[in-house]
Design an enzyme around this catalytic site. Structure first.
Site, mmCIF file in Angstrom:
data_model
loop_
_atom_site.group_PDB
_atom_site.id
_atom_site.type_symbol
_atom_site.label_atom_id
_atom_site.label_comp_id
_atom_site.label_asym_id
_atom_site.label_seq_id
_atom_site.Cartn_x
_atom_site.Cartn_y
_atom_site.Cartn_z
ATOM 1 N N HIS A 1 72.518 -2.806 160.541
ATOM 2 C CA HIS A 1 71.063 -2.830 160.656
ATOM 3 C C HIS A 1 70.556 -3.919 159.718
ATOM 4 C CE1 HIS A 1 71.253 1.656 161.917
ATOM 5 N NE2 HIS A 1 71.296 0.858 162.969
ATOM 6 N N HIS B 1 75.386 1.287 154.991
ATOM 7 C CA HIS B 1 74.013 1.366 155.477
ATOM 8 C C HIS B 1 73.066 1.599 154.301
ATOM 9 C CE1 HIS B 1 74.459 1.738 160.001
ATOM 10 N NE2 HIS B 1 75.715 1.695 159.574
ATOM 11 N N GLU C 1 75.638 5.651 153.119
ATOM 12 C CA GLU C 1 74.208 5.362 152.921
ATOM 13 C C GLU C 1 74.021 5.120 151.432
ATOM 14 O OE1 GLU C 1 71.949 5.098 155.250
ATOM 15 O OE2 GLU C 1 72.989 5.919 157.002
ATOM 16 N N GLU D 1 68.739 -3.281 156.328
ATOM 17 C CA GLU D 1 69.421 -2.506 155.291
ATOM 18 C C GLU D 1 70.283 -3.474 154.485
ATOM 19 O OE1 GLU D 1 71.249 0.744 157.375
ATOM 20 O OE2 GLU D 1 69.336 1.352 158.260
#
Length: 738
Positions: free
Chosen positions: A364, A502, A595, A367
């Site tokens: 992404h 991410h 994450e 990110e």
């Protein structure tokens, strides 16, 4: 993609330059670029409980700013709720400095593409500002309290839960305010706001004033340079687009307060905010800011666009030419190359028995932290190898590491141009075609699970290396060039271990990412290697400093710390076509998603601390490739390695295969396993393999004997005579069949 982006900006405001509209010079800066609200959006109007508030010039309407879409200026006049306010008690503001921005003749603020204006963020989004530093005049509920007034905070799925997406004042609050305690003397230079994040309601503030205080009792306001009156700042025209307002003059104080003046009709005074602020040295300050964890590593701590990333990778390669190689696995839709940094003592070749590992970031584009961490990691490994660090030296001599810092460079360039605080939650997420690459890999879960339900696995249908479905290979299939490049890369190199980096949360998720029950939003869906994946996830989460901070608050709507900051992906939210599931089902590679932080695009001044938060975790995770068993499957007669031999572990319904040289790696947690090696044309062999808690991998080699049929085929192909022992064996087999 553009359809999605237009949908995201569909609630933007328009400009009205008619009489009664404050000029940019009066407000202190120009408004953000936005678009006209669609007819489905609730109209802006005054509060029904009040009469229209008269302005000094006699106008009773507050006007909103404009934006040109496709070179056509749309002019619309919208009504907003306007609250009359009492004048605060003013003190003389401290000495200030001008913000580090330039203003065009038209009054618009000109920002550099490489840096945010003036001071960095105070830390509402990144959680450096704690909940107790945020206060408000009132709150509709706990879930809409001041602790939720953080830029880009996301709400829960249920309306009215404990994790709503903004601070919202009570409807009857005639003079709402939202206040931040910086904790020490600070130079405030700007404010960024958003509306309420919700799928159920439309709530956003359209204008506000700003006040300052040193003791939270006596306040002074931000004033216009020209008129000397309180500045009224234009705020939001939709829920998500961040709007930056720079103060006419930066103010030195400890407290800053936002006072909403108008908001959307039918909604409430709701906002999310970030404050731009620089610390000020004050020897008399009794409240000292907690020191940030700064790295002592001499690395390049800044955000890099595509050209800068390429230069940095080239520089690392020049500094460490004996252990690095830069190569490309393909191009993005816009033609930007997907560069990979390879780091090993023998770059450019697969060494027999040496496992291959990879990190992938930037799937992404907005990110950005993962991208910068991989650029920092390659610098760190190079520097430490030259210094002779034993841990790094062993890592580079026993493994072959591949670092892909930007899988979606097109999306990142969009986000980079907006800047870390203004890019918002979604812009730049997708590739240039509007494809979410995290959902773009082939769904191999469904065909495998269908075969399992029919009792075909593993006897008729293999439980590994599930082939690509026919639809996915069609020329017109909706598959991004970035996705195709990564799939080709996966097939070329026998990867054993991977992590996909991410941002936007602090948690490690592991496969399966797709729920087994059709259409289930979330459901625990473990793989046959659940123990291994939970171990890998726990290793990263347990080595990450931010995840191990017991005092930190949840990022958004779930407290993952209650479960060790680890979760099964499908039990969080279902993701069909994820790279994690694809890696596991189509290749030998075990992959998790990390994450990295609550803030998807942290400010540059936070990169040093984020590096320290993740440095040990990045290294420790790579070292997990040594867990389990490893070995070589060879032909007993020739002692040559056998490619594509299947390694099956009794009790685990998922096999792996050997690489071209016959070497393999099978990640396993400590225990006793019965392992079988099989290959076409060979008799299978089974042996007992023990995996201990000591650092491995444990050697588990196999010698396979050719079947009589295979020997016969090879002899006939070579034109040789059949040996007597093989002839007798064939006659025995024929007799058994009769």
């Amino acid at each position: 993609m553009w359809g999605i982006l237009l949908a995201l900006t569909a609630f933007a405001p328009v400009v009205d330059q008619s009489v009664g509209t404050p000029s940019p010079s009066v407000l202190g800066l120009s408004s953000p670029a936005t678009t006209e609200a669609p007819s489905s959006t609730p109209a802006l109007r005054r509060s029904p409980a009040q009469q229209p508030a008269k302005k000094a010039n006699g106008t009773s309407e507050q006007h909103i700013w404009s934006h040109n879409i496709k070179k056509k200026k749309v002019i619309v006049k919208k009504k907003v709720i306007v609250k009359k306010r009492k004048k605060p008690t003013y003190l003389s503001p401290s000495a200030t400095a001008r913000p580090l921005v330039t203003t065009s003749p038209a009054g618009t603020v000109s920002l550099s593409e490489k840096s945010e204006p003036g001071c960095p963020p105070l830390g509402l989004e990144s959680l450096r500002v704690s909940d107790h530093q945020l206060e408000a005049s009132s709150s509709q509920s706990f879930g809409l309290g001041p602790h939720r007034g953080r830029l880009n905070i996301q709400s829960g799925l249920e309306d009215g839960d404990l994790y709503d997406g903004a601070w919202c004042a009570e409807q009857q609050d005639a003079e709402p305010w939202f206040q931040v305690d910086a904790g020490r003397t600070t130079r405030f230079s700007g404010v960024i706001t958003q509306g309420r994040n919700s799928v159920w309601r439309y709530d956003w503030v359209t204008s506000y004033k700003v006040q300052f205080s040193n003791d939270s009792r006596s306040w002074w306001g931000s004033r216009n340079r020209s008129s000397g009156m309180d500045a009224v700042f234009p705020a939001n025209s939709d829920q998500e687009t961040p709007v930056l307002n720079l103060l006419p003059e930066p103010q030195v104080a400890r407290f800053i307060r936002l006072l909403p003046q108008s908001w959307l009709q039918g909604g409430a005074s709701c906002l999310r905010a970030e404050i731009l602020a620089c610390p000020v040295s004050d020897p008399n300050d009794l409240f000292h800011e907690a020191p940030n964890l700064r790295s002592s590593d001499m690395l390049d701590f800044r955000h890099h666009n595509y050209k800068e990333m390429r230069k940095l990778m080239k520089k690392v390669n020049e500094q460490c030419p004996n252990i690095t190689r830069v190569y490309s696995i393909g191009k993005s839709h816009q033609g930007l190359k997907l560069y990979v940094m390879e780091m090993s003592d023998q770059p450019g070749e697969h060494e027999l028995g040496e496992p291959e590992v990879r990190y992938v970031a930037g799937m992404h584009g907005n990110e950005a932290l993962g991208r910068e961490l991989l650029l920092l990691l390659m610098q760190f490994l190079c520097h430490e190898f030259l210094r002779g660090d034993p841990r790094v030296t062993r890592l580079l001599t026993e493994t072959r590491i591949h670092l892909l810092p930007s899988m979606n460079p097109d999306g990142y360039e969009i986000a980079y141009r907006k800047g870390s605080e203004l890019v918002g939650w979604a812009e730049g997420r997708w590739n240039y075609q509007g494809i979410d690459l995290n959902h773009n890999f082939a769904d191999l879960n469904t065909p495998l699970w269908d075969a399992e339900d029919d009792g075909l696995v593993p006897h008729s249908v293999p439980n590994h290396h599930v082939p690509l479905p026919a639809y996915y290979k069609l020329p017109n299939a909706t598959v991004g060039p970035e996705t195709r490049a990564v799939i080709k890369w996966m097939k070329q190199i026998p990867f054993v271990l991977s992590a996909n980096l991410h941002g936007g949360e602090l948690v490690v998720s592991y496969p399966f990412d797709m729920t087994r029950t059709p259409w289930a939003a979330r459901e625990l869906t473990p793989t046959p290697d659940d123990a291994v994946f939970r171990w890998l996830s726990t290793v990263y989460a347990g080595s990450n400093r931010a995840m191990q901070d017991t005092g930190r608050r949840p990022c958004h709507s779930q407290d993952f710390s209650l479960h060790g900051n680890v979760i099964n992906g499908a039990d969080w939210h279902t993701v069909p076509g994820s790279m994690n599931d694809f890696s596991y089902l189509h290749t030998n590679c075990f992959e998790i998603t990390v994450e990295l932080s609550c803030d998807k695009f942290p400010h540059e001044n936070e990169l040093s601390q984020e590096w320290e938060n993740n440095k040990d975790a990045l290294l420790t995770y790579l070292e997990q490739v040594r867990m389990g068993i490893a070995g070589i499957v060879r032909d007993k007669d020739t002692e040559l390695g056998i490619a594509d031999a299947v390694i099956a572990v009794d009790g685990i319904n998922h096999d792996v295969t050997t690489a071209r040289g016959g070497d393999y790696w099978r990640l396993l947690t400590p225990g006793h396993y019965m392992v079988t090696a099989s290959a076409e044309g060979y008799h299978s062999a089974t042996r007992s393999c023990w995996v201990t808690f000591e650092e491995g991998p444990v050697p588990c080699n196999f010698l396979l004997t050719k079947t009589p049929k295979q020997r016969l085929r090879e002899l006939l192909a070579a034109g040789a005579k059949i040996p007597p022992d093989l002839q007798r064996r064939l006659e025995q087999l024929r007799g058994q069949k009769k």
